[in-house]
Scaffold this active site. Structure first.
Site, mmCIF file in Angstrom:
data_model
loop_
_atom_site.group_PDB
_atom_site.id
_atom_site.type_symbol
_atom_site.label_atom_id
_atom_site.label_comp_id
_atom_site.label_asym_id
_atom_site.label_seq_id
_atom_site.Cartn_x
_atom_site.Cartn_y
_atom_site.Cartn_z
ATOM 1 N N LYS A 22 29.717 27.495 -18.535
ATOM 2 C CA LYS A 22 30.251 28.451 -17.562
ATOM 3 C C LYS A 22 30.019 27.877 -16.169
ATOM 4 O O LYS A 22 28.903 27.472 -15.845
ATOM 5 C CB LYS A 22 29.529 29.786 -17.712
ATOM 6 C CG LYS A 22 30.112 30.898 -16.847
ATOM 7 C CD LYS A 22 29.228 32.123 -16.915
ATOM 8 C CE LYS A 22 29.989 33.344 -17.302
ATOM 9 N NZ LYS A 22 29.196 34.531 -17.459
ATOM 10 N N GLY B 288 35.671 34.842 -16.490
ATOM 11 C CA GLY B 288 35.148 36.172 -16.190
ATOM 12 C C GLY B 288 35.181 36.379 -14.699
ATOM 13 O O GLY B 288 35.840 35.634 -13.976
ATOM 14 N N GLY C 274 33.518 33.205 -12.823
ATOM 15 C CA GLY C 274 33.817 31.806 -13.104
ATOM 16 C C GLY C 274 34.459 31.606 -14.454
ATOM 17 O O GLY C 274 34.605 32.538 -15.240
ATOM 18 N N ASP D 109 25.311 45.340 -19.460
ATOM 19 C CA ASP D 109 26.775 45.244 -19.464
ATOM 20 C C ASP D 109 27.257 45.104 -20.904
ATOM 21 O O ASP D 109 27.989 44.182 -21.248
ATOM 22 C CB ASP D 109 27.232 44.051 -18.611
ATOM 23 C CG ASP D 109 28.730 44.132 -18.296
ATOM 24 O OD1 ASP D 109 29.313 45.224 -18.481
ATOM 25 O OD2 ASP D 109 29.308 43.124 -17.879
ATOM 26 N N LEU E 201 38.012 28.109 -22.000
ATOM 27 C CA LEU E 201 37.944 29.096 -23.079
ATOM 28 C C LEU E 201 38.275 30.489 -22.557
ATOM 29 O O LEU E 201 38.617 31.386 -23.297
ATOM 30 C CB LEU E 201 36.529 29.136 -23.665
ATOM 31 C CG LEU E 201 36.089 27.901 -24.443
ATOM 32 C CD1 LEU E 201 34.595 27.930 -24.680
ATOM 33 C CD2 LEU E 201 36.833 27.828 -25.761
ATOM 34 N N GLY E 202 38.149 30.643 -21.271
ATOM 35 C CA GLY E 202 38.428 31.945 -20.671
ATOM 36 C C GLY E 202 37.728 32.015 -19.332
ATOM 37 O O GLY E 202 37.079 31.050 -18.916
HETATM 38 N N1 LIG Z 1 29.227 30.581 -25.478
HETATM 39 C C1 LIG Z 1 30.551 30.771 -25.492
HETATM 40 N N2 LIG Z 1 31.296 30.201 -26.451
HETATM 41 C C2 LIG Z 1 32.630 30.396 -26.488
HETATM 42 N N3 LIG Z 1 33.310 31.158 -25.608
HETATM 43 C C3 LIG Z 1 32.617 31.751 -24.624
HETATM 44 C C4 LIG Z 1 31.213 31.599 -24.509
HETATM 45 N N4 LIG Z 1 30.794 32.316 -23.449
HETATM 46 C C5 LIG Z 1 31.893 32.904 -22.925
HETATM 47 N N5 LIG Z 1 32.991 32.561 -23.621
HETATM 48 C C6 LIG Z 1 34.359 33.015 -23.380
HETATM 49 O O1 LIG Z 1 34.665 32.790 -22.025
HETATM 50 C C7 LIG Z 1 35.299 33.916 -21.462
HETATM 51 C C8 LIG Z 1 34.690 34.277 -20.140
HETATM 52 O O2 LIG Z 1 33.346 34.692 -20.343
HETATM 53 P P1 LIG Z 1 32.511 35.353 -19.182
HETATM 54 O O3 LIG Z 1 31.185 35.701 -19.732
HETATM 55 O O4 LIG Z 1 32.565 34.480 -17.986
HETATM 56 O O5 LIG Z 1 33.364 36.594 -18.790
HETATM 57 P P2 LIG Z 1 33.516 38.074 -19.371
HETATM 58 O O6 LIG Z 1 32.227 38.536 -19.965
HETATM 59 O O7 LIG Z 1 34.716 38.110 -20.243
HETATM 60 O O8 LIG Z 1 33.826 38.854 -18.041
HETATM 61 P P3 LIG Z 1 32.848 39.334 -16.910
HETATM 62 O O9 LIG Z 1 31.769 38.322 -16.762
HETATM 63 O O10 LIG Z 1 33.737 39.424 -15.737
HETATM 64 O O11 LIG Z 1 32.339 40.649 -17.402
HETATM 65 C C9 LIG Z 1 35.213 35.044 -22.458
HETATM 66 O O12 LIG Z 1 36.504 35.314 -22.907
HETATM 67 C C10 LIG Z 1 34.402 34.529 -23.592
HETATM 68 O O13 LIG Z 1 35.057 34.832 -24.808
#
Ligand SMILES: Nc1ncnc2c1ncn2[C@@H]1O[C@H](COP(=O)(O)OP(=O)(O)OP(=O)(O)O)[C@@H](O)[C@H]1O
Length: 871
Positions: free
Chosen positions: A216, A197, A200, A320, A194-195
Site C-alpha cells: 500500500k 482506498g 492510497g 472501521d 489491486l485497488g
Molecule cells: N493485503 C492485500 N492483499 C490483496 N489486496 C489487498 C490487500 N490489502 C488491500 N487490498 C485491496 O486493495 C484495495 C484498497 O485497499 P485499502 O485498504 O487501501 O482501501 P479500502 O479499505 O478499500 O478503503 P478505505 O481505506 O478508503 O476505507 C482494496 O480493494 C483491497 O481489496
C-alpha cells in the site's frame, strides 16, 4: 509518580505524541486537555526527557494535579505495546481501578512501553470514594481541526523524515527500501494495482525473494492536499498495531517503507479479494457463486480476528469494520485488514476509548459511537453484526443515492428495520438466494444474533465478540458444507429486491428449496452478448446446437486443499468421454482416473487417498444437453453444497459446484462448465459423429432440494420414453402418454414464471403444477398480460410441459421466442419449435426482426423457476 496515585496512559506513536506536545505548547494548548472536571494550563516546557508539564485544577479549585507528558523514548522490538491515533483520542475509561492493578502497574507498563506517553493523575483527582471505579477524562487532545492541520502536517513530516517514528517502526518491523519496492511493483505499474482506498493505492508486488505481497502506497502530500491530516492516513498506527497483533485472521504486515512524502505498508498478499466485492460479484451479471457455508466461514474467520483484538490486554479496537476490510486469501480464509484507524485502550480493564471524531463508514458505524465518540467492543459488535446482515441478505449497509437528502440510503435498515418487531422474520424473508438454500436454523441463528448486535440504542443487548465467534463456530460445525439440510420457505418482498438488487429476480415461495444460484435477468456470457443478426438462426428449423467437439463439458477446480499453485491446465479438467454406456457418454473422475491432476490438487498423499479412485461420473446422451452426475465411490460427494446419494443420478447444470469431501472437510471443489456452443445453421449434434436420436434423459433422480428435484421422493420407474413434438395437437397442447408408459412421479413438478422487463410491472405466473397438463402462457390465459404487454404477447404465446424428467418449452407464436440460458448462446425458437428448459432459463419474446435478443430481454422476459411442490 508516588504511591497512591492512579494513572492513565494514552498509548500512542511518537508522531502522535509529537502532535500532542505541539498542541500543548501551541496557542491552543490550554484547550487541549480540557475536561468537565479538570482543566489544564501549560506550566512551561518541562525538561527534555519528561516533556512539558501541565497544571490541572480539580473542580473544587485548590487541589492541583500535575500531568506529565513524557516524550517518546526510542523503543526496543519487544517494547511497543500499542498505538493509537492520539490526535483523535480524547479519553480512556476504566471500570476497574487502575492504580492497584497489581503486577501490571501502569507505571511499570509505561516503563516497559517507551512508545507510550504517560499521563499520570493523582487518585484524588478522579477517584470516587476510593471504590476504584473511576472515570478519568483526559480531555480533548488536539485543537480545532483547521487550526491544527498545518501543525500536524509539519509534525508528521518532521517525524517521518527518519526521526523517532522511523526508529520506532524500524524496531518493531522490517523496513523495505524504496528501490526494492519500486522494483517489486514494476515501477508502481498501473497493471499491478489491486485497488485503492482513501489514502492510497495497493499494488501486487514480487519481492526479491520471489514472494508475492501487497504494497500500500500512501502519499502524505496528497492526503494533506485533500484536506486531511497525515495522521488520518494511519500509517504509524497500522505498523505498530499489526506488529503487535499476530493472528491467523488478521492480515500480516511484513514491513514498511518510507520515501519523501510516501509511506509504504507491505502486507501478505490476500488474493481472494475482499468480502464486499465478493458479495457483489455473486449477484453481478456474470455471477461467481458465494454459497452460504463459505459466507459463514468468512464471518467466523473475521469474528475470530476481531475477538483477538477485543480480548487482548489492553483491548484493541479496529474502528472501521466493514466488508471491504475483510480480505480473503486464496484458500478462502478471511482476515481483518486496514488498521489505519485502529487504537488501543490504555491498560487492563479499560473497556473503551473516546475519540474526537467518530470515524468509520456510514451504515456500519454504531449510532452510539457516532453520538458519543466512544469506541468499545459493543460499538464494534454493531459494525460486525451489520456485516453479518450484509452477508445474509446480500444488501449493502449504505448506498449512495443522489435523491436521498443525505445522499445515502440504508438498504439493510430499510429491508429489515432491525429495531422493530418482526425483524428476524423480515430478515429470513430477504435472504440472499444467490447463496444457495440457507439451512433454516442456521439463518435464524445468525439473523437473531445480528439483529441483537445492531440494536441502535441498547449496547448491552449486543453480543460480545467471543459470543459471535462461538455461535458461528457452532453453526459451521452443525451445518458443514456438503450436507443436505432442509432449507427455508422464503418469500422476498419485491420492494427490497427491486430497489437494491436490481439485477436479482425476486424469490418465489418455495416449499423445500430454491436454486443455489438465482440467475441474473440477462445471464449471457460475454461472448454471447454480441447482438445476433436476424439471419442467425433463420435457416435452422432444428435446434442449432453443436457440441464443442473437444469436450462438451469441463470441470474447473475452485478449491484444492493444500495446493498453492495450479497452472491453467491443472485448473481445468475437460470431460472427454472414454466410454459409452447405455447410449450415454460417460466420464469418470477420481484419484485413479486422473492421477497426475489429483496429485497437483491434493499434494498431501494421505489426503489424496481419501478420494475414491472413481469418485463420480458425469454422463450425457448424444443430442441431449442435460448431463448428469453419479457418485460412484465411498467418499462423500456434494452437489451445490448438498450430499448426493451414491449410485444415483443428479442433473448437472452450468455453474453447478461439485465437492469431494472427507468426512465434513471439503477437499476439492469443481465448478461444472457447459461448453455447448450454438452455431448458426449447423445441425451437428454428435460428439463422436455417431448420431443418436435425441432422447430426454430418464432414469436419474434429481437432487432432492435442487430445482430439478421434483421426483426426489418418488419411486420412479427408470425407462426411456420418446417425446418430440408429439404432445402438440392442433394449437392445443396436451401431454401425451408415451407408449412406454408414464413415469411414476409422486411429487409432481411445480414451476413458476417471473416476469421482468423495463416497462413491465413485476409479476409472476404460478407456482403451478405441471402434473398432467402443461402451463400455457398467453393473453387469453393470463389476462393481465393483455393489459400490460399489448402487442408483445399473443393469445397463445408458448407453453411449458414436463415430460420424461425434462422440462420443455414449446413455441406457439409465429413471432418466435428466444431461450436464454447461462453459459450458452441464446436459442431461437420459431412456431412449434421445442427446446428443453432448466431452472433459471429465460424465455424471451422476439419483438421484431431487427431487435436483438439483448434488447428483447430487457423489454420483457419470463424467468423459468422450478418449485418442488405446489405452495
Ligand atoms: N493485503 C492485500 N492483499 C490483496 N489486496 C489487498 C490487500 N490489502 C488491500 N487490498 C485491496 O486493495 C484495495 C484498497 O485497499 P485499502 O485498504 O487501501 O482501501 P479500502 O479499505 O478499500 O478503503 P478505505 O481505506 O478508503 O476505507 C482494496 O480493494 C483491497 O481489496
Amino acid at each position: 509518580m508516588g504511591p497512591g496515585q492512579t494513572s492513565i496512559q494514552v498509548l500512542r506513536s511518537s508522531r502522535s505524541s509529537q502532535s500532542l506536545a505541539n498542541g500543548v505548547n501551541g496557542v491552543s494548548g490550554a484547550s487541549m486537555l480540557v475536561a468537565p472536571s479538570i482543566s489544564y494550563a501549560p506550566l512551561g516546557g518541562g525538561d527534555a526527557a519528561a516533556g512539558p508539564l501541565l497544571r490541572a485544577r480539580g473542580p473544587s479549585g485548590p487541589s492541583t494535579t500535575v500531568v506529565t507528558v513524557k516524550k517518546p523514548i526510542p523503543v526496543t522490538s519487544a517494547s511497543v505495546t500499542t498505538a493509537c491515533s492520539v490526535a483523535n483520542v480524547t479519553s480512556v475509561t476504566s471500570s476497574v481501578v487502575s492504580g492497584a492493578s497489581g503486577g501490571s502497574s501502569p507505571i511499570r507498563r509505561a516503563g516497559a512501553n517507551p512508545a507510550a506517553t504517560l499521563i499520570s493523575v493523582p487518585a484524588a483527582a478522579g477517584d470516587t470514594a476510593g471504590t476504584g471505579a473511576r472515570v478519568v477524562k483526559v480531555g480533548n487532545v488536539g485543537t480545532p481541526v483547521a487550526a491544527s492541520k498545518a501543525r500536524m502536517a509539519s509534525a508528521s513530516s518532521r517525524l517521518a523524515q527518519g526521526g523517532q517514528a522511523s526508529a520506532q517502526l524500524r524496531a518493531v518491523s522490517l523496513e523495505y527500501s524504496h528501490s526494492d519496492l519500486t522494483a517489486a511493483t514494476d515501477n508502481w505499474s498501473h497493471s499491478k494495482r489491486l485497488g485503492s482506498g482513501k489514502h492510497g493505492a495497493v499494488y501486487k508486488a514480487e519481492l526479491k525473494d520471489g514472494s508475492q505481497v501487497a504494497v500500500k502506497a500512501i502519499d502524505l502530500a496528497a492526503v494533506t492536499r485533500a484536506g486531511d491530516s497525515p495522521q488520518d492516513a494511519g500509517f504509524d498506527e497500522e505498523v505498530l498495531m499489526l506488529s503487535k497483533f499476530r493472528h491467523p485472521n488478521l492480515v500480516t504486515l511484513l514491513g514498511w517503507g518510507s520515501h519523501g512524502d510516501f509511506r509504504y505498508l507491505v502486507y501478505e498478499l490476500l488474493a481472494g479479494g475482499d468480502l464486499f466485492r465478493r458479495l457483489h460479484k455473486s449477484r453481478s451479471s456474470n455471477p461467481k457463486p458465494f454459497l452460504w457455508y463459505d459466507r459463514v466461514s468468512v464471518c467466523l474467520d473475521a469474528a475470530s480476528g476481531l475477538s483477538h483484538l477485543h480480548n487482548s490486554n489492553p483491548k484493541a479496537f479496529h474502528r472501521d469494520i466493514k466488508s471491504a476490510n475483510i480480505l480473503m486469501d486464496r484458500h478462502g480464509t478471511a482476515k481483518l485488514a486496514d488498521f489505519g484507524l485502529s487504537c488501543c485502550s490504555s491498560y487492563a480493564g479499560a473497556n473503551h476509548v473516546d475519540v474526537r471524531f467518530a470515524s468509520g463508514t456510514p451504515g456500519y458505524r454504531c449510532p452510539v459511537y457516532e453520538r458519543t465518540g466512544r469506541v468499545s467492543e459493543a460499538s464494534e459488535a454493531y459494525s460486525f453484526c451489520m456485516v453479518m446482515l450484509e452477508v445474509l441478505l446480500g444488501l449493502d449497509p449504505s448506498a449512495t443515492n443522489s435523491k436521498a437528502p443525505s445522499g445515502l440510503t440504508y438498504p439493510i435498515q430499510e429491508a429489515v428495520s432491525p429495531g422493530t418487531p418482526g425483524a428476524e422474520e423480515r430478515c429470513l424473508q430477504a435472504l440472499d438466494q444467490t447463496a444457495g438454500p440457507w439451512p433454516l436454523e442456521l439463518a435464524q441463528e445468525i439473523a437473531r444474533l445480528a439483529i441483537r448486535g445492531v440494536n441502535a440504542t441498547d449496547e448491552k443487548q449486543r453480543p460480545s465478540s467471543v459470543e459471535i465467534v462461538r455461535t458461528l463456530r457452532s453453526l459451521s460445525e452443525r451445518f458443514p458444507a456438503g450436507q443436505d439440510f432442509t432449507s427455508i420457505q422464503t418469500e422476498r418482498k419485491p420492494e427490497a429486491s427491486s430497489k437494491h438488487r436490481a439485477t436479482q429476480p425476486s424469490v418465489q415461495k418455495v416449499q423445500r428449496s430454491v436454486a443455489p444460484q438465482v440467475p441474473t435477468p440477462f445471464p449471457l456470457r460475454e461472448e454471447a452478448k454480441a447482438p445476433l443478426t436476424p439471419s442467425h438462426c433463420e435457416s435452422s428449423q432444428v435446434s442449432p446446437v453443436i457440441y464443442n467437439l473437444d469436450s462438451p463439458y469441463f470441470l474447473e477446480v475452485t478449491l484444492a486443499t493444500g495446493s498453492f499453485e495450479l497452472s491453467d491446465e491443472q485448473r481445468r479438467l475437460p470431460l472427454k468421454p472414454l466410454r459409452m454406456e447405455g447410449g450415454a457418454f460417460v466420464v469418470a473422475v477420481g484419484r485413479g482416473q486422473q492421477p497426475e491432476l489429483f496429485e497437483a490438487w491434493l499434494p498431501d498423499g494421505k489426503m489424496r487417498t481419501c478420494v475414491s479412485r472413481n469418485a463420480f461420473e458425469v454422463a450425457w446422451r448424444d443430442g441431449d444437453y442435460s448431463p448428469w452426475l453419479t457418485a460412484q465411490g465411498s467418499g462423500p460427494v456434494a452437489l451445490d453444497g448438498q450430499a448426493v446419494t451414491p449410485k444415483t443420478a443428479y442433473s448437472l447444470r452450468h455453474g453447478a459446484e461439485i465437492g469431494l469431501l472427507y468426512g465434513k472437510q471439503l477437499l476439492i471443489r469443481f465448478k461444472f462448465h457447459d461448453n455447448v456452443k450454438s452455431q448458426p445453421g449447423q445441425v451437428v449434434r454428435s460428439y463422436t459423429g455417431s448420431l443418436v436420436p435425441p432422447t430426454p434423459v430418464m432414469g436419474h433422480r434429481a437432487l432432492p432440494s435442487s430445482p430439478y428435484a421434483y421426483s426426489a421422493r418418488g419411486t420412479r420407474r427408470t425407462r426411456e420414453r420418446s417425446v418430440g413434438a408429439a404432445w402438440v395437437e392442433s394449437g392445443h397442447v396436451q401431454v401425451r402418454e408415451a407408449e412406454s408408459g408414464n413415469a411414476n412421479v409422486n411429487a409432481p413438478p411445480v414451476v413458476c414464471l417471473e416476469i421482468w422487463g423495463e416497462k413491465v410491472p413485476e409479476n409472476r405466473i404460478g407456482p403451478v403444477s405441471l402434473a398432467g397438463k402443461p402451463l400455457l402462457v398467453g393473453s387469453r390465459h393470463q389476462p393481465f398480460l393483455e393489459k400490460s404487454l399489448t402487442n408483445m404477447v399473443d393469445r397463445d404465446h408458448f407453453c411449458i410441459a414436463s415430460e420424461g424428467g425434462v422440462f420443455w418449452l414449446l413455441c406457439l407464436t409465429s413471432k418466435g421466442l428466444w431461450r436464454v440460458r447461462e453459459g450458452t448462446e441464446p436459442q431461437r425458437l420459431i412456431l412449434d419449435d421445442l427446446a428443453s428448459l432448466q431452472h433459471g432459463d429465460l424465455i424471451v419474446p422476439r419483438l421484431g426482426p431487427e431487435v436483438t435478443v439483448e434488447q428483447c430481454c430487457r423489454t420483457l422476459s419470463w424467468n423459468f423457476l422450478v418449485v418442488l411442490e405446489p405452495s
